[in-house]
Design a protein around this motif. Structure first.
Motif, PDB file in Angstrom:
ATOM      1  N   ASP A  47     -42.905  -7.536 -10.131  1.00  0.00           N
ATOM      2  CA  ASP A  47     -42.722  -6.302  -9.353  1.00  0.00           C
ATOM      3  C   ASP A  47     -44.033  -5.530  -9.226  1.00  0.00           C
ATOM      4  N   ASP A  48     -44.850  -5.524 -10.282  1.00  0.00           N
ATOM      5  CA  ASP A  48     -46.175  -4.884 -10.220  1.00  0.00           C
ATOM      6  C   ASP A  48     -47.035  -5.583  -9.160  1.00  0.00           C
ATOM      7  N   PHE A  49     -46.952  -6.909  -9.161  1.00  0.00           N
ATOM      8  CA  PHE A  49     -47.697  -7.685  -8.175  1.00  0.00           C
ATOM      9  C   PHE A  49     -47.259  -7.328  -6.751  1.00  0.00           C
ATOM     10  N   LEU A  50     -45.952  -7.338  -6.517  1.00  0.00           N
ATOM     11  CA  LEU A  50     -45.444  -7.020  -5.176  1.00  0.00           C
ATOM     12  C   LEU A  50     -45.837  -5.608  -4.737  1.00  0.00           C
ATOM     13  N   ALA A  51     -45.828  -4.672  -5.681  1.00  0.00           N
ATOM     14  CA  ALA A  51     -46.204  -3.293  -5.366  1.00  0.00           C
ATOM     15  C   ALA A  51     -47.684  -3.191  -4.982  1.00  0.00           C
ATOM     16  N   SER A  52     -48.484  -4.168  -5.390  1.00  0.00           N
ATOM     17  CA  SER A  52     -49.919  -4.165  -5.080  1.00  0.00           C
ATOM     18  C   SER A  52     -50.223  -4.706  -3.687  1.00  0.00           C
ATOM     19  N   LEU A  53     -49.244  -5.354  -3.071  1.00  0.00           N
ATOM     20  CA  LEU A  53     -49.448  -5.856  -1.706  1.00  0.00           C
ATOM     21  C   LEU A  53     -49.198  -4.723  -0.720  1.00  0.00           C
ATOM     22  N   PRO A  54     -50.143  -4.455   0.163  1.00  0.00           N
ATOM     23  CA  PRO A  54     -49.952  -3.350   1.110  1.00  0.00           C
ATOM     24  C   PRO A  54     -48.809  -3.628   2.088  1.00  0.00           C
ATOM     25  N   GLU A  55     -48.124  -2.579   2.437  1.00  0.00           N
ATOM     26  CA  GLU A  55     -46.967  -2.700   3.327  1.00  0.00           C
ATOM     27  C   GLU A  55     -47.375  -3.065   4.755  1.00  0.00           C
ATOM     28  N   ASN A  56     -48.548  -2.562   5.194  1.00  0.00           N
ATOM     29  CA  ASN A  56     -48.951  -2.730   6.595  1.00  0.00           C
ATOM     30  C   ASN A  56     -50.302  -3.395   6.786  1.00  0.00           C
ATOM     31  N   ASP A  57     -50.746  -4.186   5.819  1.00  0.00           N
ATOM     32  CA  ASP A  57     -52.031  -4.860   5.965  1.00  0.00           C
ATOM     33  C   ASP A  57     -51.965  -6.231   5.294  1.00  0.00           C
ATOM     34  N   CYS A  58     -52.812  -7.125   5.738  1.00  0.00           N
ATOM     35  CA  CYS A  58     -52.826  -8.493   5.231  1.00  0.00           C
ATOM     36  C   CYS A  58     -53.646  -8.600   3.940  1.00  0.00           C
ATOM     37  N   ARG A  59     -53.325  -9.600   3.147  1.00  0.00           N
ATOM     38  CA  ARG A  59     -54.072  -9.917   1.928  1.00  0.00           C
ATOM     39  C   ARG A  59     -53.858 -11.387   1.602  1.00  0.00           C
ATOM     40  N   TYR A  60     -54.749 -11.901   0.746  1.00  0.00           N
ATOM     41  CA  TYR A  60     -54.533 -13.183   0.096  1.00  0.00           C
ATOM     42  C   TYR A  60     -54.257 -12.840  -1.357  1.00  0.00           C
ATOM     43  N   ALA A  61     -53.491 -13.694  -2.026  1.00  0.00           N
ATOM     44  CA  ALA A  61     -53.212 -13.433  -3.435  1.00  0.00           C
ATOM     45  C   ALA A  61     -52.984 -14.738  -4.173  1.00  0.00           C
ATOM     46  N   LEU A  62     -53.252 -14.684  -5.470  1.00  0.00           N
ATOM     47  CA  LEU A  62     -52.888 -15.758  -6.388  1.00  0.00           C
ATOM     48  C   LEU A  62     -51.942 -15.161  -7.399  1.00  0.00           C
ATOM     49  N   TYR A  63     -50.896 -15.897  -7.750  1.00  0.00           N
ATOM     50  CA  TYR A  63     -49.970 -15.433  -8.775  1.00  0.00           C
ATOM     51  C   TYR A  63     -49.716 -16.583  -9.738  1.00  0.00           C
ATOM     52  N   ASP A  64     -49.904 -16.320 -11.027  1.00  0.00           N
ATOM     53  CA  ASP A  64     -49.678 -17.313 -12.076  1.00  0.00           C
ATOM     54  C   ASP A  64     -48.240 -17.141 -12.563  1.00  0.00           C
ATOM     55  N   PHE A  65     -47.376 -18.047 -12.127  1.00  0.00           N
ATOM     56  CA  PHE A  65     -45.940 -17.948 -12.382  1.00  0.00           C
ATOM     57  C   PHE A  65     -45.553 -18.773 -13.606  1.00  0.00           C
ATOM     58  N   GLN A 115     -46.741 -18.674   2.895  1.00  0.00           N
ATOM     59  CA  GLN A 115     -47.132 -17.792   3.998  1.00  0.00           C
ATOM     60  C   GLN A 115     -46.003 -16.783   4.145  1.00  0.00           C
ATOM     61  N   ALA A 116     -46.288 -15.503   3.936  1.00  0.00           N
ATOM     62  CA  ALA A 116     -45.220 -14.493   3.938  1.00  0.00           C
ATOM     63  C   ALA A 116     -45.505 -13.385   4.934  1.00  0.00           C
ATOM     64  N   THR A 117     -44.446 -13.006   5.673  1.00  0.00           N
ATOM     65  CA  THR A 117     -44.563 -11.907   6.628  1.00  0.00           C
ATOM     66  C   THR A 117     -43.684 -10.720   6.248  1.00  0.00           C
ATOM     67  N   ASP A 118     -42.808 -10.917   5.266  1.00  0.00           N
ATOM     68  CA  ASP A 118     -42.026  -9.793   4.749  1.00  0.00           C
ATOM     69  C   ASP A 118     -41.649 -10.077   3.292  1.00  0.00           C
ATOM     70  N   PRO A 119     -41.251  -9.046   2.537  1.00  0.00           N
ATOM     71  CA  PRO A 119     -41.011  -9.197   1.091  1.00  0.00           C
ATOM     72  C   PRO A 119     -39.992 -10.275   0.719  1.00  0.00           C
ATOM     73  N   SER A 120     -39.028 -10.554   1.565  1.00  0.00           N
ATOM     74  CA  SER A 120     -38.026 -11.573   1.236  1.00  0.00           C
ATOM     75  C   SER A 120     -38.651 -12.963   1.089  1.00  0.00           C
ATOM     76  N   GLU A 121     -39.775 -13.188   1.758  1.00  0.00           N
ATOM     77  CA  GLU A 121     -40.435 -14.495   1.705  1.00  0.00           C
ATOM     78  C   GLU A 121     -41.279 -14.689   0.450  1.00  0.00           C
ATOM     79  N   VAL A 122     -41.458 -13.615  -0.319  1.00  0.00           N
ATOM     80  CA  VAL A 122     -42.174 -13.725  -1.598  1.00  0.00           C
ATOM     81  C   VAL A 122     -41.293 -13.247  -2.751  1.00  0.00           C
ATOM     82  N   ASP A 123     -39.995 -13.305  -2.552  1.00  0.00           N
ATOM     83  CA  ASP A 123     -39.069 -12.939  -3.621  1.00  0.00           C
ATOM     84  C   ASP A 123     -39.284 -13.883  -4.815  1.00  0.00           C
ATOM     85  N   ILE A 124     -39.053 -13.396  -6.009  1.00  0.00           N
ATOM     86  CA  ILE A 124     -39.248 -14.191  -7.231  1.00  0.00           C
ATOM     87  C   ILE A 124     -38.443 -15.488  -7.183  1.00  0.00           C
TER      88      ILE A 124
END
Length: 132
Positions: A47-65, A115-124
């Motif tokens: 959730d901390d990770f998701l909160a760090s992604l901007p709502e209206n701008d693009c980013r690249y990210a790595l997540y260690d799951f 490749q995600a365009t909305d939060p549902s595509e990066v759900d845990i």
């Protein structure tokens, strides 16, 4: 588009040393390069990770799951996430789309790409399904 010199080093710290839970990268247009915007401590949640992604701008990210397999074995998989929300500017989407291969080349060694365009595509649950 270039890539900042510390990007590979930051990736190795996440991958080998487990120094971070996640890393977020952004394109600095004035510098014409991809830079590290933020690193997340290993104690931070998804959730901390998701909160760090901007709502209206693009980013690249790595997540260690981290997860536990059906055989009760602790495992870890690194996800590369290309975050391009539908609400971001067209110019930003184009810039991030055309620069993606360059940063992926520097981050050689991640396990899965999303490749995600909305939060549902990066759900845990999406990560869980891909990792198993």
């Amino acid at each position: 588009m270039g890539v900042a010199p510390n990007i590979r080093e930051t990736f190795v710290e996440l991958q080998m040393k487990k120094a971070f839970r996640y890393v977020i990268f952004k394109i600095e247009e004035k510098q014409k390069q991809v830079v590290v915007e933020k690193t997340g401590a290993t104690t931070e949640s998804y959730d901390d990770f998701l909160a760090s992604l901007p709502e209206n701008d693009c980013r690249y990210a790595l997540y260690d799951f981290d997860f536990v397999t059906g055989e009760n074995v602790q495992k870890s998989k690194i996800f590369f996430i290309a975050w391009s929300p539908s609400t971001s500017r067209i110019r930003a989407k184009m810039l991030y789309s055309t620069s993606k291969d360059r940063i992926k080349h520097e981050l050689d060694g991640f396990h899965y790409e999303i490749q995600a365009t909305d939060p549902s595509e990066v759900d845990i649950e999406v990560l869980r399904e891909r990792a198993h």
